[in-house]
Write an enzyme that holds these catalytic residues in place. Structure first.
Site, short mmCIF file in Angstrom:
data_model
loop_
_atom_site.label_atom_id
_atom_site.label_comp_id
_atom_site.label_asym_id
_atom_site.label_seq_id
_atom_site.Cartn_x
_atom_site.Cartn_y
_atom_site.Cartn_z
N ARG A 239 0.85 -1.19 0.00
CA ARG A 239 0.00 0.00 0.00
C ARG A 239 0.88 1.23 0.00
O ARG A 239 1.91 1.28 0.69
CB ARG A 239 -0.90 0.03 1.24
CG ARG A 239 -2.07 -0.95 1.18
CD ARG A 239 -3.12 -0.54 0.15
NE ARG A 239 -4.27 -1.44 0.14
CZ ARG A 239 -4.43 -2.47 -0.70
NH1 ARG A 239 -3.51 -2.74 -1.61
NH2 ARG A 239 -5.52 -3.21 -0.64
N GLU A 268 -3.60 7.27 -4.46
CA GLU A 268 -3.71 6.88 -5.86
C GLU A 268 -5.15 7.03 -6.36
O GLU A 268 -6.08 6.86 -5.58
CB GLU A 268 -3.20 5.43 -6.06
CG GLU A 268 -3.99 4.38 -5.30
CD GLU A 268 -3.37 2.98 -5.43
OE1 GLU A 268 -2.15 2.81 -5.26
OE2 GLU A 268 -4.16 2.05 -5.71
N HIS A 286 -1.07 0.07 -9.94
CA HIS A 286 -1.74 -0.87 -9.03
C HIS A 286 -2.32 -2.08 -9.80
O HIS A 286 -3.54 -2.29 -9.82
CB HIS A 286 -2.85 -0.16 -8.24
CG HIS A 286 -3.26 -0.92 -6.99
ND1 HIS A 286 -3.73 -0.30 -5.87
CD2 HIS A 286 -3.25 -2.25 -6.71
CE1 HIS A 286 -4.01 -1.21 -4.94
NE2 HIS A 286 -3.73 -2.40 -5.44
N GLY A 288 -0.97 -5.27 -9.28
CA GLY A 288 -0.40 -6.47 -8.63
C GLY A 288 -1.23 -7.71 -8.85
O GLY A 288 -0.70 -8.79 -9.10
N SER A 289 -2.54 -7.59 -8.75
CA SER A 289 -3.40 -8.78 -8.87
C SER A 289 -4.06 -8.87 -10.24
O SER A 289 -4.95 -9.69 -10.45
CB SER A 289 -4.47 -8.75 -7.78
OG SER A 289 -5.29 -7.60 -7.93
C1 DGY Z 1 -5.66 -6.13 -2.62
O1 DGY Z 1 -6.37 -7.11 -2.72
O2 DGY Z 1 -5.42 -5.65 -1.52
C2 DGY Z 1 -5.11 -5.56 -3.89
O3 DGY Z 1 -4.20 -4.54 -3.67
C3 DGY Z 1 -6.23 -5.09 -4.79
O4 DGY Z 1 -6.76 -3.93 -4.29
#
Ligand code: DGY
Length: 320
Positions: A239, A268, A286, A288-289
């Site tokens: 984060r 962000e 952002h 990542g997933s």
């Molecule tokens: C999470 O799951 O925390 C990812 O950062 C997607 O917001």
């Protein structure tokens, strides 16, 4: 029997929306506009559950306005810093997240950031795309080896451990700091540091993988950045609010830090504008997933939580 009503606050992958439509009276957000808190309260007035993302802040004031029939708030995320769990508990609303769904995708992205920052990928792309590349030469765009470097992992949960597994394959030495030391088999010969400060002192490359909590916010501030070895690299897939941006930018400008790789930002998508001007920052939005498989898994996990809560079973990833 009418189907229960679920307020879905953002556009979700087609397979997840299809399951929502199949099992529920789903109030989908076709334009993916972020709702205000008042809109959320109004839209939830006839809902039995909510499927939210990190863009929706579930504050005590909002929870107060939710109808008695609303039984569950499931987030399409691992992080749950946007949900006031105590307020949900006080109203008896199940709150649940989706841990374990994005471990591998996020660890892959941490490696992309490590490589992107260490090997000056942003500058290299610019050179090629702007037609400035005049041909190979021996001192062009020199980065650093990963092999033999010490990777400091701040937060050795599922994602931190998955980053460690990958980094071992790159020949890196793994160090970590966590609230508690991992059992021997999970530690897999990584070196534990009881304090973040001790970890920073040995981190040629630092990967932030801890959750954002009141205790970890601004963890990487100016004093702690000063502890990193000169020329260290910092990457963050957790984060943005865990880093003091002004301190990070100062260290990137002064050369104290060689480079950074960032996928998440405080405030962000409005990241600190100085990041955009720095050549030694590898920036991603952002993601990542953001793989097809992972986003489906996140949606199914959120729906598993909703299904369970509405059927009177314990939600698999209940937060209180
Ligand atoms: C999470 O799951 O925390 C990812 O950062 C997607 O917001």
């Amino acid at each position: 029997m009418p189907k229960p009503t679920i307020l879905v606050t953002r556009r979700l992958p087609p397979a997840v929306e299809a399951r929502l439509r199949r099992d529920y009276d789903a109030k989908l957000n076709q334009d993916d506009r972020i709702y205000t808190s008042d809109e959320l309260a109004a839209l939830a007035a006839d809902a039995d559950g909510m499927l939210i993302c990190t863009s929706e802040k579930i504050t005590p004031a909002l929870v107060e306005k939710l109808p008695d029939r609303l039984k569950v708030i499931a987030t399409f995320s691992v992080g749950y810093e946007h949900i006031d769990i105590a307020a949900c508990e006080a109203r008896g609303i199940v709150a649940a997240n989706a841990p374990g769904t994005m471990t591998e995708a996020t660890a892959d992205l941490a490696m992309l950031l490590i490589l992107g920052a260490a090997r000056r990928s942003y500058e290299a792309q610019q050179l090629v795309r702007q037609g400035q590349w005049k041909g190979w030469h021996a001192t062009m765009l020199l980065g650093i080896d990963l092999h033999g470097k010490r990777l400091g992992i701040y937060g050795m949960g599922r994602i931190g451990q998955a980053v460690a597994r990958r980094a071992r394959g790159f020949g890196m030495e793994i160090h970590y700091h966590n609230r508690s030391r991992l059992p021997h088999d999970l530690e897999a010969q990584a070196t534990y540091h009881a304090t973040l400060e001790d970890l920073l002192r040995v981190s040629d490359i630092l990967s932030i993988n801890a959750p954002s909590t009141p205790d970890t916010r601004n963890a990487l501030n100016a004093e702690r950045i000063a502890l990193l070895p000169d020329g260290a690299v910092v990457v963050n897939t957790a984060r943005g609010d865990m880093i003091d941006d002004v301190a990070l930018i100062g260290a990137l400008k002064s050369g104290k830090l060689r480079a950074a790789g960032l996928d998440v930002f405080a405030g962000e998508p409005n990241l600190h504008k100085d990041f955009l001007a720095l050549p030694n920052v590898y920036l991603l939005p952002h993601i990542g997933s953001a793989t097809i498989e992972t986003r489906d898994r996140m949606g199914y996990a959120a729906l598993d939580n909703i299904d369970a809560a509405l059927q009177g079973r314990p939600a698999p990833n209940r937060l209180w």
